[in-house]
Scaffold this motif. Structure first.
Motif, PDB file in Angstrom:
ATOM      1  N   UNK A  35       0.778  -0.971   0.047  1.00 24.56           N
ATOM      2  CA  UNK A  35       0.073  -0.064   0.015  1.00 24.56           C
ATOM      3  C   UNK A  35       0.880   1.229  -0.170  1.00 24.56           C
ATOM      4  N   UNK A  36       1.859   1.328   0.774  1.00 19.67           N
ATOM      5  CA  UNK A  36       2.950   2.316   1.049  1.00 19.67           C
ATOM      6  C   UNK A  36       3.604   2.709  -0.441  1.00 19.67           C
ATOM      7  N   UNK A  37       3.964   1.549  -1.173  1.00 22.29           N
ATOM      8  CA  UNK A  37       4.587   1.548  -2.535  1.00 22.29           C
ATOM      9  C   UNK A  37       3.788   1.997  -3.677  1.00 22.29           C
ATOM     10  N   UNK A  38       2.496   2.129  -3.280  1.00 28.44           N
ATOM     11  CA  UNK A  38       1.477   2.499  -4.221  1.00 28.44           C
ATOM     12  C   UNK A  38       0.859   1.371  -5.183  1.00 28.44           C
ATOM     13  N   UNK A  39       1.145   0.059  -4.679  1.00 27.01           N
ATOM     14  CA  UNK A  39       0.971  -1.005  -5.640  1.00 27.01           C
ATOM     15  C   UNK A  39      -0.468  -1.316  -5.619  1.00 27.01           C
ATOM     16  N   UNK A  40      -1.057  -1.299  -4.524  1.00 28.17           N
ATOM     17  CA  UNK A  40      -2.836  -1.427  -4.407  1.00 28.17           C
ATOM     18  C   UNK A  40      -3.558  -0.552  -5.327  1.00 28.17           C
ATOM     19  N   UNK A  41      -2.919   0.867  -5.256  1.00 28.41           N
ATOM     20  CA  UNK A  41      -3.644   1.407  -6.436  1.00 28.41           C
ATOM     21  C   UNK A  41      -3.343   1.100  -7.653  1.00 28.41           C
ATOM     22  N   UNK A  42      -2.218   0.877  -8.158  1.00 24.54           N
ATOM     23  CA  UNK A  42      -1.940   0.235  -9.345  1.00 24.54           C
ATOM     24  C   UNK A  42      -2.884  -1.073  -9.890  1.00 24.54           C
ATOM     25  N   UNK A  43      -2.973  -1.763  -8.728  1.00 30.10           N
ATOM     26  CA  UNK A  43      -3.660  -3.192  -8.908  1.00 30.10           C
ATOM     27  C   UNK A  43      -5.179  -3.081  -8.872  1.00 30.10           C
ATOM     28  N   UNK A  44      -5.646  -1.859  -8.987  1.00 25.64           N
ATOM     29  CA  UNK A  44      -7.126  -1.521  -9.166  1.00 25.64           C
ATOM     30  C   UNK A  44      -7.413  -1.814 -10.541  1.00 25.64           C
ATOM     31  N   UNK A  45      -6.616  -1.936 -11.325  1.00 24.70           N
ATOM     32  CA  UNK A  45      -6.542  -2.091 -12.822  1.00 24.70           C
ATOM     33  C   UNK A  45      -5.501  -3.374 -13.276  1.00 24.70           C
ATOM     34  N   UNK A  46      -5.723  -4.192 -14.218  1.00 21.24           N
ATOM     35  CA  UNK A  46      -4.501  -5.203 -14.612  1.00 21.24           C
ATOM     36  C   UNK A  46      -3.382  -4.488 -14.650  1.00 21.24           C
ATOM     37  N   UNK A  47      -2.310  -5.059 -14.039  1.00 27.18           N
ATOM     38  CA  UNK A  47      -1.003  -4.489 -13.905  1.00 27.18           C
ATOM     39  C   UNK A  47       0.103  -5.522 -13.987  1.00 27.18           C
ATOM     40  N   UNK A  48       1.048  -5.481 -14.749  1.00 23.16           N
ATOM     41  CA  UNK A  48       2.061  -6.612 -14.811  1.00 23.16           C
ATOM     42  C   UNK A  48       2.894  -6.462 -13.549  1.00 23.16           C
ATOM     43  N   UNK A  49       3.866  -7.696 -13.516  1.00 26.22           N
ATOM     44  CA  UNK A  49       4.933  -7.700 -12.481  1.00 26.22           C
ATOM     45  C   UNK A  49       5.781  -6.644 -12.755  1.00 26.22           C
ATOM     46  N   UNK A  50       6.084  -6.601 -13.857  1.00 27.68           N
ATOM     47  CA  UNK A  50       7.172  -5.439 -14.224  1.00 27.68           C
ATOM     48  C   UNK A  50       6.750  -4.238 -13.854  1.00 27.68           C
ATOM     49  N   UNK A  51       5.535  -3.626 -14.210  1.00 28.58           N
ATOM     50  CA  UNK A  51       5.132  -2.270 -13.584  1.00 28.58           C
ATOM     51  C   UNK A  51       5.142  -2.504 -12.042  1.00 28.58           C
ATOM     52  N   UNK A  52       4.805  -3.219 -11.428  1.00 26.75           N
ATOM     53  CA  UNK A  52       4.785  -3.215 -10.101  1.00 26.75           C
ATOM     54  C   UNK A  52       6.324  -2.946  -9.467  1.00 26.75           C
ATOM     55  N   UNK A  53       7.173  -3.820 -10.117  1.00 22.62           N
ATOM     56  CA  UNK A  53       8.668  -3.749  -9.870  1.00 22.62           C
ATOM     57  C   UNK A  53       9.129  -2.345  -9.965  1.00 22.62           C
ATOM     58  N   UNK A  54       8.690  -1.732 -11.199  1.00 25.83           N
ATOM     59  CA  UNK A  54       9.300  -0.335 -11.524  1.00 25.83           C
ATOM     60  C   UNK A  54       8.692   0.523 -10.574  1.00 25.83           C
ATOM     61  N   UNK A  55       7.645   0.596 -10.105  1.00 26.21           N
ATOM     62  CA  UNK A  55       6.761   1.409  -9.055  1.00 26.21           C
ATOM     63  C   UNK A  55       7.290   1.100  -7.760  1.00 26.21           C
ATOM     64  N   UNK A  56       7.727  -0.047  -7.394  1.00 29.00           N
ATOM     65  CA  UNK A  56       8.320  -0.179  -6.201  1.00 29.00           C
ATOM     66  C   UNK A  56       9.853  -0.211  -5.853  1.00 29.00           C
ATOM     67  N   UNK A  57      10.516  -0.072  -7.180  1.00 28.87           N
ATOM     68  CA  UNK A  57      12.043   0.027  -7.134  1.00 28.87           C
ATOM     69  C   UNK A  57      12.755  -1.336  -6.656  1.00 28.87           C
ATOM     70  N   UNK A  58      11.937  -2.514  -7.029  1.00 29.09           N
ATOM     71  CA  UNK A  58      12.334  -3.797  -6.768  1.00 29.09           C
ATOM     72  C   UNK A  58      12.694  -4.530  -8.138  1.00 29.09           C
ATOM     73  N   UNK A  59      13.226  -5.655  -7.858  1.00 21.82           N
ATOM     74  CA  UNK A  59      13.414  -6.444  -9.247  1.00 21.82           C
ATOM     75  C   UNK A  59      12.056  -7.136  -9.441  1.00 21.82           C
ATOM     76  N   UNK A  60      12.010  -7.635 -10.851  1.00 22.37           N
ATOM     77  CA  UNK A  60      10.889  -8.078 -11.432  1.00 22.37           C
ATOM     78  C   UNK A  60      10.819  -9.550 -10.604  1.00 22.37           C
ATOM     79  N   UNK A  61      11.848 -10.191 -10.066  1.00 23.06           N
ATOM     80  CA  UNK A  61      11.769 -11.532  -9.563  1.00 23.06           C
ATOM     81  C   UNK A  61      11.090 -11.327  -7.938  1.00 23.06           C
ATOM     82  N   UNK A  62      11.583 -10.471  -7.396  1.00 22.26           N
ATOM     83  CA  UNK A  62      10.991  -9.990  -6.019  1.00 22.26           C
ATOM     84  C   UNK A  62       9.429  -9.550  -6.190  1.00 22.26           C
ATOM     85  N   UNK A  63       8.983  -8.703  -7.131  1.00 26.00           N
ATOM     86  CA  UNK A  63       7.779  -8.216  -7.335  1.00 26.00           C
ATOM     87  C   UNK A  63       6.762  -9.612  -7.504  1.00 26.00           C
TER      88      UNK A  63
END
Length: 182
Positions: A35-63
């Motif tokens: 929630x703090x990283x903004x992921x939940x707001x992104x996930x209100x619409x279909x979102x890829x793991x890569x987009x989540x990784x970019x938003x969170x500043x983490x690797x795609x594997x971690x995401x």
């Protein structure tokens, strides 16, 4: 030997139960971080793991691992193509006009954990006042069309109560949250 085997089996069972308890707490912590990283707001619409990784500043594997935990916990589901989206329940809790908020629920869990941590500590003295607003926010509902409808249904189920309130009668609010009738 049988007694020792029974003791080991009992210990393994207790450890498994302890790990089950911990899993729920870990998911709550992960949900707060997402929630703090903004992921939940992104996930209100279909979102890829890569987009989540970019938003969170983490690797795609971690995401991807976080998303796997959320899928297993029922927080997200497969969306369109290689994307994920919040489940209906978590979408409603995360900002939909439901009158109930995710942050308030997580704060309630945190307050409960703090109370438990201090339960056997003679140096820490906790009183209900410390958590009263957190509890009220979690159990109350924000004014919204849906929450007004819930109150209307309750009032309709008890006409004498509804009529007394409509006539300006008194209302004693006992633990119903931070607000009053909508």
């Amino acid at each position: 030997m049988n007694e020792e085997l029974g003791t080991v089996q009992a210990a393994l069972g207790a450890r498994a139960r302890l790990l089950q308890w911990a899993d729920g707490g870990l998911v709550v912590d992960l949900l707060r971080a997402a929630s703090g990283a903004g992921w939940l707001d992104l996930l209100t619409t279909p979102t890829t793991v890569e987009a989540l990784a970019e938003a969170g500043g983490v690797s795609a594997e971690r995401a991807r691992r976080v998303v796997e935990v959320f899928v297993a916990a029922g927080v997200v589901r497969d969306g369109e193509g290689p994307a994920y989206v919040l489940t209906e329940e978590f979408a409603a809790l995360n900002g939909a006009p439901a009158g109930v908020r995710l942050d308030d629920a997580i704060d309630m869990v945190t307050a409960a954990r703090d109370r438990v941590r201090s339960a056997l500590s003679p140096d820490v003295r906790r009183t209900w006042e410390q958590d009263a607003l957190v509890v009220a926010r979690n159990w109350g509902m924000l004014p919204a069309a849906a929450t007004r409808a819930i109150f209307s249904m309750a009032y309709d189920a008890v006409p004498a109560y509804r009529d007394r309130l409509a006539a300006g009668g008194p209302l004693l609010d006992i633990g119903s949250g931070i607000g009053e009738r909508c």
